[in-house]
Scaffold this active site. Structure first.
Site, PDB file in Angstrom:
ATOM      1  N   GLY A  22       3.629   1.706   5.333  1.00 17.67           N
ATOM      2  CA  GLY A  22       3.877   0.695   4.825  1.00 17.67           C
ATOM      3  C   GLY A  22       2.882  -0.195   4.339  1.00 17.67           C
ATOM      4  N   ASN A  23       2.841  -1.476   4.378  1.00 11.76           N
ATOM      5  CA  ASN A  23       1.831  -2.379   3.915  1.00 11.76           C
ATOM      6  C   ASN A  23       1.937  -3.446   4.571  1.00 11.76           C
ATOM      7  OD1 ASN A  23       2.993  -4.170   1.796  1.00 11.76           O
ATOM      8  ND2 ASN A  23       3.101  -2.082   1.168  1.00 11.76           N
TER       9      ASN A  23
END
Ligand code: CTP
Length: 212
Positions: A22-23
C-alpha cells in the site's frame, strides 16, 4: 450543476491472504475536494481506495481496493460525468501472483515479482471527450515542475496539481497541503501551506470555468 468524479486514497495490492502493498495516502485531500464540490451543489461520485475517513454526506460512493478495481470502476463511470479530479495514489506495480493462502516463512529469501498496473489517468485522458475536463495530481520529490508539466501533456489533462514532498506539512497523511497548479498553457500558480479544506476551495475556484 456538474457531474464530477473524484478519486481518493491509496490502493492496496494483495500479496497473499493477509498481506498487501500500500502507500501512506489517507484520502484526506480527495475527500475534502468531494465535500467542497458537493457543498457547491454539484453531483459528486467518489471512488475511494481503503480509507478510515468518514464519507462526506450526499455523495455517490464506490469503495475499491486495488488499482485494477479502481480502473474498472472509474472507466465505467467516466463517460457519464462532466469532469474528474484524480487525487488517488494508485499503485504503479502489483504482485504478478497472489497467493490465496498466507505465505509461510522459510529460510530462503522471498522474491515478489511486480508487474505494472494500468495507468487510470492516462486511459481517461485518452478517452476524454471535447466536453469533458480532467484534473490530475502529481507527487514529486525532485525536478517537480518539469515532471508535472510533462505529466500534464502526456496524460492529456486540463490541470495538474503538484504536491512537493520537499514542502514540510504537505503531502500524505497530514491535514495541510501546499500545491502548485499548472494549466494547459503552462501557467503556474503557487499557493501557500493551508488546511486541506481550504486547498479544496482553491481547487474548486480554479476549475470554476468548467463548472457552469
Ligand atoms: N495515476 C493513475 N493510475 C496509475 C498511477 C497514477 O491514475 N496507475 C494517477 C494518479 O491518480 C495521479 C497521477 O496519475 O493523479 C500522477 O500520479 P503519480 O504517481 O505522481 O505519477 P505516475 O504517472 O505514476 O508517474 P511517476 O511514478 O513516474 O511519477
Amino acid at each position: 450543476m456538474a457531474r464530477i468524479l473524484v478519486t481518493a486514497g491509496p490502493t492496496y495490492e494483495r500479496i497473499d491472504a493477509v498481506r498487501f502493498i500500500g502507500n501512506r495516502s489517507s484520502g484526506k485531500m480527495g475527500y475534502a475536494i468531494a465535500a467542497e464540490l458537493e457543498s457547491r451543489g454539484h453531483e459528486v461520485t467518489l471512488v475511494s481506495g481503503p480509507s478510515s475517513l468518514p464519507i462526506p454526506k450526499n455523495l455517490h460512493v464506490h469503495r475499491v481496493e486495488s488499482a485494477q478495481e479502481m480502473y474498472d470502476t472509474v472507466m465505467q463511470l467516466w463517460p457519464n460525468v462532466d469532469g474528474a479530479i484524480k487525487t488517488a495514489a494508485v499503485a504503479d506495480y502489483t504482485p504478478k501472483i497472489v497467493a490465496d493462502h498466507k505465505i509461510k516463512k522459510k529460510e530462503a529469501k522471498l522474491t515478489i515479482e511486480l508487474i505494472p498496473t494500468m495507468d487510470i489517468l492516462t486511459a481517461m485522458g485518452r478517452e476524454k471527450r471535447e466536453d469533458q475536463w480532467l484534473v490530475g495530481f502529481a507527487l514529486e520529490t525532485d525536478n517537480a515542475l518539469a515532471y508535472a508539466k510533462d505529466k500534464l501533456k502526456r496524460k492529456n489533462l486540463d490541470y495538474i496539481v503538484l504536491n512537493s514532498l520537499a514542502d514540510a506539512g504537505a503531502g500524505f497523511n497530514v491535514d495541510t497541503n501546499k500545491i502548485t497548479v499548472i494549466d494547459r498553457d503552462q501557467n503556474v500558480t503557487t499557493f501557500g501551506l493551508k488546511p486541506k479544506s481550504e486547498v479544496a476551495q482553491d481547487i474548486c475556484e480554479i476549475i470554476q470555468p468548467f463548472l457552469r
